[in-house]
Design a protein around this motif. Structure first.
Motif, PDB file in Angstrom:
ATOM      1  N   ARG A   1       0.817  -1.213   0.000  1.00 30.72           N
ATOM      2  CA  ARG A   1       0.000   0.000   0.000  1.00 30.72           C
ATOM      3  C   ARG A   1       0.853   1.266   0.000  1.00 30.72           C
ATOM      4  NH1 ARG A   1      -2.402  -3.465  -1.494  1.00 30.72           N
ATOM      5  NH2 ARG A   1      -4.088  -4.633  -0.493  1.00 30.72           N
ATOM      6  N   ARG A   2       2.170   1.099   0.097  1.00 31.65           N
ATOM      7  CA  ARG A   2       3.058   2.260   0.169  1.00 31.65           C
ATOM      8  C   ARG A   2       3.808   2.475  -1.136  1.00 31.65           C
ATOM      9  NH1 ARG A   2       3.863  -0.053   5.446  1.00 31.65           N
ATOM     10  NH2 ARG A   2       5.881  -0.941   4.877  1.00 31.65           N
ATOM     11  N   VAL A   3       3.167   2.129  -2.234  1.00 30.89           N
ATOM     12  CA  VAL A   3       3.799   2.337  -3.544  1.00 30.89           C
ATOM     13  C   VAL A   3       2.833   3.070  -4.442  1.00 30.89           C
ATOM     14  CG1 VAL A   3       5.217   0.254  -3.341  1.00 30.89           C
ATOM     15  CG2 VAL A   3       2.984   0.114  -4.433  1.00 30.89           C
ATOM     16  N   TRP A   4       3.391   3.817  -5.389  1.00 30.48           N
ATOM     17  CA  TRP A   4       2.562   4.506  -6.376  1.00 30.48           C
ATOM     18  C   TRP A   4       1.960   3.506  -7.341  1.00 30.48           C
ATOM     19  CZ3 TRP A   4       1.421   9.206  -5.078  1.00 30.48           C
ATOM     20  CH2 TRP A   4       2.351  10.032  -4.444  1.00 30.48           C
ATOM     21  N   ILE A   5       0.744   3.744  -7.755  1.00 34.71           N
ATOM     22  CA  ILE A   5       0.132   2.994  -8.858  1.00 34.71           C
ATOM     23  C   ILE A   5       0.182   3.903 -10.080  1.00 34.71           C
ATOM     24  CG2 ILE A   5      -1.974   1.911  -9.740  1.00 34.71           C
ATOM     25  CD1 ILE A   5      -2.751   1.380  -6.795  1.00 34.71           C
ATOM     26  N   ASN A   6       0.967   3.525 -11.054  1.00 34.18           N
ATOM     27  CA  ASN A   6       1.197   4.388 -12.225  1.00 34.18           C
ATOM     28  C   ASN A   6       0.268   3.997 -13.373  1.00 34.18           C
ATOM     29  OD1 ASN A   6       3.390   5.878 -11.039  1.00 34.18           O
ATOM     30  ND2 ASN A   6       4.658   4.053 -11.333  1.00 34.18           N
TER      31      ASN A   6
END
Length: 212
Positions: free
Chosen positions: A206-211
Motif C-alpha cells: 500500500r506504500r507504492v505509487w500505482i502508475n
C-alpha cells in the motif's frame, strides 16, 4: 506575510506524530482540561473544506442518559459483529477491546451538514460527497492535534448510525460520521493495537505509487 520555514527537526517530529497517532481503546478516566479541548476544536476547524463550507458539526455528548443509550447501541452492534465471525477470527475478535465508552472522560460525535449554505455550493456540483470528505479531514486534524498533546482518540465505528443520530437529537439533515472517545491513554504505542494483537498487519504494497 512570508510563509514559515519548517526545519528538518520539525519535520522529523511531525513524522513521529504520524507514527505515534493511534486509535486508542484504553483510557484513563481523568478529564482533559476544558481549555485544551477548546484548543483542539479550534485546530480541527483549520481543516480544509470544499468551497470553505466548513460542514463539520462537533457534538459533545455529556448527558449520562445519552451515553448509556450509545453504550447499549454499541453492545448490540458488537454482538452482531461477533456473530459474523468464525473460527480463529471469532476468538481474536472476542479478545479485542473495541470501544473506550466505559472509561474515556469525553465523548464527541461528529456530523456533517451535507448541504450547507456556507460555501455557496462551490466544488460540490459534480462531487457532492466532498462535504463529507471535508468533515473527515476535520476529524483527522482533531486527532493529530490531540496526539501532539498526549491525548488519545478512539473512533467507535461499531454503532447503528441512524440510532446514534436519533439519540443525540441533532438536526435531522446532518449525517452521522463518527463517535469519538477522547482522553489520556493508559499506554502509548507506535504500532496499531490490532497489529500487536495479531488481527491484521500493515501491507507494504500500500506504500507504492500505482502508475497509469
Amino acid at each position: 506575510m512570508s510563509a514559515p520555514h519548517f526545519s528538518p527537526g520539525f519535520q522529523a517530529e511531525l513524522q513521529q506524530l504520524f507514527t505515534w497517532r493511534r486509535d486508542v481503546r484504553h483510557f484513563r478516566t481523568d478529564p482533559v482540561p476544558e481549555t485544551i479541548l477548546a484548543g483542539l476544536l479550534h485546530t480541527a476547524c483549520l481543516a480544509p473544506s470544499v468551497g470553505l463550507s466548513e460542514p463539520w458539526r462537533f457534538v459533545r455528548v455529556d448527558a449520562p442518559s445519552r451515553r448509556v443509550t450509545i453504550r447499549a447501541n454499541f453492545a448490540r452492534a458488537n454482538t452482531a459483529a461477533l456473530s459474523g465471525q468464525s473460527g480463529d477470527n471469532a476468538q481474536r475478535y472476542a479478545t479485542l477491546k473495541l470501544a473506550g465508552l466505559d472509561d474515556a472522560p469525553h465523548q464527541i460525535a461528529v456530523f456533517c451538514d451535507t448541504d450547507p449554505s456556507q460555501g455557496r455550493g462551490l466544488g460540490r456540483g459534480t462531487m457532492p460527497e466532498t462535504t463529507v470528505w471535508s468533515a473527515i479531514m476535520a476529524i483527522h486534524t482533531f486527532w493529530l492535534a490531540a496526539a501532539a498533546q498526549g491525548i488519545g482518540v478512539g473512533w467507535v465505528s461499531i454503532l447503528d448510525p441512524a440510532e446514534a443520530a436519533s439519540t443525540l437529537c441533532v438536526n435531522p439533515n446532518w449525517r452521522f460520521l463518527a463517535y469519538l472517545c477522547v482522553g489520556y491513554p493508559q499506554e502509548q504505542a507506535d504500532t496499531p493495537e490490532l497489529e500487536r494483537k495479531g488481527w491484521e498487519h500493515r501491507n507494504p504494497a500500500r506504500r507504492v505509487w500505482i502508475n497509469r
